[in-house]
Design a protein around this motif. Structure first.
Motif, PDB file in Angstrom:
ATOM      1  N   THR A   1       0.840  -1.194   0.000  1.00 50.77           N
ATOM      2  CA  THR A   1       0.000   0.000   0.000  1.00 50.77           C
ATOM      3  C   THR A   1       0.875   1.245   0.000  1.00 50.77           C
ATOM      4  N   PHE A   2       0.626   2.132  -0.954  1.00 51.46           N
ATOM      5  CA  PHE A   2       1.394   3.374  -1.052  1.00 51.46           C
ATOM      6  C   PHE A   2       0.635   4.510  -0.384  1.00 51.46           C
ATOM      7  N   PHE A   3       1.392   5.398   0.256  1.00 46.72           N
ATOM      8  CA  PHE A   3       0.831   6.553   0.938  1.00 46.72           C
ATOM      9  C   PHE A   3       1.461   7.825   0.364  1.00 46.72           C
ATOM     10  N   LEU A   4       0.625   8.824   0.181  1.00 45.90           N
ATOM     11  CA  LEU A   4       1.074  10.088  -0.386  1.00 45.90           C
ATOM     12  C   LEU A   4       1.873  10.891   0.627  1.00 45.90           C
ATOM     13  N   ILE A   5       2.987  11.460   0.176  1.00 53.02           N
ATOM     14  CA  ILE A   5       3.676  12.485   0.957  1.00 53.02           C
ATOM     15  C   ILE A   5       2.906  13.787   0.739  1.00 53.02           C
ATOM     16  N   ARG A   6       2.343  14.312   1.789  1.00 54.30           N
ATOM     17  CA  ARG A   6       1.423  15.451   1.672  1.00 54.30           C
ATOM     18  C   ARG A   6       2.167  16.698   1.195  1.00 54.30           C
ATOM     19  N   PRO A   7       1.782  17.236   0.027  1.00 58.72           N
ATOM     20  CA  PRO A   7       2.386  18.487  -0.432  1.00 58.72           C
ATOM     21  C   PRO A   7       1.977  19.649   0.464  1.00 58.72           C
ATOM     22  N   SER A   8       2.814  20.670   0.516  1.00 55.19           N
ATOM     23  CA  SER A   8       2.549  21.805   1.398  1.00 55.19           C
ATOM     24  C   SER A   8       1.303  22.571   0.990  1.00 55.19           C
ATOM     25  N   ASN A   9       0.941  22.555  -0.304  1.00 55.19           N
ATOM     26  CA  ASN A   9      -0.249  23.276  -0.761  1.00 55.19           C
ATOM     27  C   ASN A   9      -1.417  22.325  -1.028  1.00 55.19           C
ATOM     28  N   PHE A  10      -1.430  21.191  -0.337  1.00 55.67           N
ATOM     29  CA  PHE A  10      -2.411  20.133  -0.585  1.00 55.67           C
ATOM     30  C   PHE A  10      -3.846  20.628  -0.450  1.00 55.67           C
ATOM     31  N   SER A  11      -4.089  21.499   0.503  1.00 53.63           N
ATOM     32  CA  SER A  11      -5.455  21.974   0.738  1.00 53.63           C
ATOM     33  C   SER A  11      -5.961  22.873  -0.384  1.00 53.63           C
ATOM     34  N   ALA A  12      -5.054  23.345  -1.249  1.00 55.70           N
ATOM     35  CA  ALA A  12      -5.438  24.266  -2.321  1.00 55.70           C
ATOM     36  C   ALA A  12      -5.495  23.598  -3.687  1.00 55.70           C
ATOM     37  N   ILE A  13      -5.229  22.281  -3.765  1.00 50.70           N
ATOM     38  CA  ILE A  13      -5.226  21.570  -5.039  1.00 50.70           C
ATOM     39  C   ILE A  13      -6.104  20.333  -4.927  1.00 50.70           C
ATOM     40  N   THR A  14      -6.400  19.733  -6.071  1.00 49.10           N
ATOM     41  CA  THR A  14      -7.046  18.429  -6.054  1.00 49.10           C
ATOM     42  C   THR A  14      -5.993  17.372  -5.729  1.00 49.10           C
ATOM     43  N   ASP A  15      -6.433  16.269  -5.174  1.00 53.91           N
ATOM     44  CA  ASP A  15      -5.511  15.191  -4.810  1.00 53.91           C
ATOM     45  C   ASP A  15      -4.857  14.654  -6.087  1.00 53.91           C
ATOM     46  N   PRO A  16      -3.528  14.745  -6.226  1.00 52.84           N
ATOM     47  CA  PRO A  16      -2.877  14.311  -7.464  1.00 52.84           C
ATOM     48  C   PRO A  16      -3.005  12.814  -7.720  1.00 52.84           C
TER      49      PRO A  16
ATOM     50  N   VAL B   1      11.675  20.358  -7.548  1.00 50.68           N
ATOM     51  CA  VAL B   1      11.309  21.750  -7.316  1.00 50.68           C
ATOM     52  C   VAL B   1      12.515  22.560  -6.860  1.00 50.68           C
ATOM     53  N   THR B   2      13.290  22.012  -5.963  1.00 43.86           N
ATOM     54  CA  THR B   2      14.378  22.746  -5.319  1.00 43.86           C
ATOM     55  C   THR B   2      15.724  22.381  -5.933  1.00 43.86           C
ATOM     56  N   PHE B   3      16.515  23.387  -6.249  1.00 42.84           N
ATOM     57  CA  PHE B   3      17.873  23.140  -6.719  1.00 42.84           C
ATOM     58  C   PHE B   3      18.670  22.415  -5.635  1.00 42.84           C
ATOM     59  N   GLY B   4      19.329  21.333  -5.994  1.00 41.30           N
ATOM     60  CA  GLY B   4      20.095  20.552  -5.033  1.00 41.30           C
ATOM     61  C   GLY B   4      19.304  19.462  -4.350  1.00 41.30           C
ATOM     62  N   GLY B   5      17.990  19.383  -4.646  1.00 40.49           N
ATOM     63  CA  GLY B   5      17.197  18.303  -4.092  1.00 40.49           C
ATOM     64  C   GLY B   5      16.140  18.758  -3.108  1.00 40.49           C
ATOM     65  N   ASP B   6      15.085  17.981  -3.022  1.00 37.76           N
ATOM     66  CA  ASP B   6      13.986  18.263  -2.114  1.00 37.76           C
ATOM     67  C   ASP B   6      14.032  17.304  -0.931  1.00 37.76           C
ATOM     68  N   LEU B   7      13.987  17.847   0.269  1.00 44.50           N
ATOM     69  CA  LEU B   7      14.030  17.049   1.490  1.00 44.50           C
ATOM     70  C   LEU B   7      12.629  16.550   1.838  1.00 44.50           C
ATOM     71  N   ILE B   8      12.541  15.273   2.190  1.00 43.50           N
ATOM     72  CA  ILE B   8      11.252  14.645   2.457  1.00 43.50           C
ATOM     73  C   ILE B   8      11.270  14.026   3.846  1.00 43.50           C
ATOM     74  N   ASP B   9      10.256  14.344   4.631  1.00 41.66           N
ATOM     75  CA  ASP B   9      10.064  13.764   5.956  1.00 41.66           C
ATOM     76  C   ASP B   9       8.960  12.718   5.848  1.00 41.66           C
ATOM     77  N   LEU B  10       9.241  11.486   6.208  1.00 38.72           N
ATOM     78  CA  LEU B  10       8.240  10.431   6.113  1.00 38.72           C
ATOM     79  C   LEU B  10       7.048  10.661   7.028  1.00 38.72           C
ATOM     80  N   ASP B  11       7.182  11.541   7.986  1.00 37.73           N
ATOM     81  CA  ASP B  11       6.044  11.881   8.835  1.00 37.73           C
ATOM     82  C   ASP B  11       4.987  12.687   8.082  1.00 37.73           C
ATOM     83  N   TRP B  12       5.278  13.103   6.838  1.00 36.64           N
ATOM     84  CA  TRP B  12       4.294  13.812   6.025  1.00 36.64           C
ATOM     85  C   TRP B  12       3.336  12.851   5.310  1.00 36.64           C
ATOM     86  N   ALA B  13       3.505  11.555   5.469  1.00 35.71           N
ATOM     87  CA  ALA B  13       2.669  10.582   4.757  1.00 35.71           C
ATOM     88  C   ALA B  13       1.219  10.665   5.224  1.00 35.71           C
ATOM     89  N   ILE B  14       0.291  10.527   4.253  1.00 34.03           N
ATOM     90  CA  ILE B  14      -1.135  10.521   4.570  1.00 34.03           C
ATOM     91  C   ILE B  14      -1.810   9.349   3.852  1.00 34.03           C
TER      92      ILE B  14
END
Length: 358
Positions: A157-172, A208-221
């Motif tokens: 089962t895969f879980f989405l890493i919640r984007p910071s603007n998630f509340s303003a977009i449709t679920d990708p 998105v970010t030059f040099g890489g985007d940092l991801i925290d697994l606690d952002w999973a939903i």
């Protein structure tokens, strides 16, 4: 390099690859298992001159494995370090769902702070980024202590890493997200409309970010948007957010150069970033004298790093998993004498009544 099996559908791959690095960073760990790849429409291309009408697609998924030094050859001999994912939607109705699935042969632990770095090819000198969204999954067949396999993701089962603007977009996960973008054809800079206009404020995406985007697994939903705690992950699925086109014919097609685990491997008891024979005596210490271990290695979470059964404990039941990880992870084999000491430590723990601590 191990053989890569070509799956069904245009551009679909699955396989496990041994990646040779030029100058690997000591202790660094990169995604090293290829699960699947199917590019969406509008995959980015390099145009050769001459002739400009002969593009070469950045569609070799092996480029996402290994570290920053790894390169792969394209059809005409061009070398690249990244793979392009295309748009959110398939190139045709017969293609598999687009995206890239890779894994780690040793699970990525969920510790405090950022756990992953995903590096694309977003430039620093001008504004141009192509957001992709991230899903993660555990390898549950071994209680989470086992690593990825080429086909192991299929029943997870895969879980989405919640984007910071998630509340303003449709679920990708449910469909493409419209991104209002304008292009300056003189500079190739892009101007983005809300809620993607501020690159510095965006997180939970890649490329998105030059040099890489940092991801925290606690952002999973979960599918309902509720937070879910994952103690570790083995698989990562990456897809484009949008189908929005660019003037030169491609889409907002995110790229992946490499994916780096920022947390230590399970069993790295001395905290040097590597699981090897030097961890044997420290593992023994953690079993036999926890206070001495904490005093000597205060930055190592023994109950997480040393837990090979998935029960949240470090105890005698984890010895077999620790030995298996040493034997199967390509580390130097421990000396027989060290394993004997480890066994003695376990016996001593048992004699003290050190069974399962509750």
């Amino acid at each position: 390099m191990a053989g890569v099996r070509v799956g069904s559908g245009v551009g679909a791959f699955c396989g496990v690859v041994s990646v040779a690095l030029g100058s690997p960073v000591v202790g660094a760990r990169y995604a090293d298992v290829l699960g699947a790849y199917s590019p969406g429409a509008g995959v980015d291309a390099v145009f050769h001159s001459p002739p400009l009408e002969s593009p070469e697609l950045y569609d070799n998924p092996l480029a996402a494995l290994g570290g920053p030094e790894e390169e792969v050859a394209l059809s005409a001999g061009t070398m690249t370090t990244f793979v392009s994912l295309g748009s959110h939607s398939p190139a045709s109705g017969n293609d598999p769902a687009p995206g890239l699935i890779v894994g780690f042969s040793q699970p990525v632990l969920n510790l405090a702070g950022a756990d992953l770095r995903i590096v694309g090819n977003s430039p620093d000198s001008f504004v141009f980024y192509e957001p992709g969204f991230i899903e993660v999954a555990r390898e549950t067949t071994s209680g989470g202590v086992g690593g990825a396999s080429p086909e192991g993701w299929m029943d997870e089962t895969f879980f989405l890493i919640r984007p910071s603007n998630f509340s303003a977009i449709t679920d990708p996960r449910l469909g493409p997200v419209e991104i209002d973008v304008e292009t300056d054809m003189n500079t190739f800079e892009l101007t983005y409309g809300p809620p993607f206009e501020d690159r510095e404020a965006l997180s939970g995406y890649f490329d998105v970010t030059f040099g890489g985007d940092l991801i925290d697994l606690d952002w999973a939903i979960d599918p309902d948007g509720d937070p879910v705690h994952l103690s570790d992950i083995a698989y990562i699925r990456l897809r484009a957010v949008s189908d929005s086109p660019l003037p030169w014919g491609s889409a907002l097609s995110p790229e992946v150069d490499y994916i780096e685990a920022l947390t230590p491997p399970r069993g790295d008891m001395n905290g040097d970033g590597v699981l090897d024979a030097f961890d044997v005596s420290v593992f023994e210490l953690a079993l036999a004298d926890r206070e001495a271990f904490v005093s000597t290695y205060p930055g190592v979470a023994a109950e997480v790093i040393g837990d090979f059964t998935g029960d949240g404990l470090l105890d005698a039941f984890d010895v077999a998993g620790f030995e298996a990880a040493l034997a199967g992870g390509g580390s130097a084999a421990p000396e027989p004498g060290s394993l004997a000491l480890l066994a003695l430590g376990v016996m001593a723990l048992s004699k003290r009544g050190g069974g399962r601590r509750r």
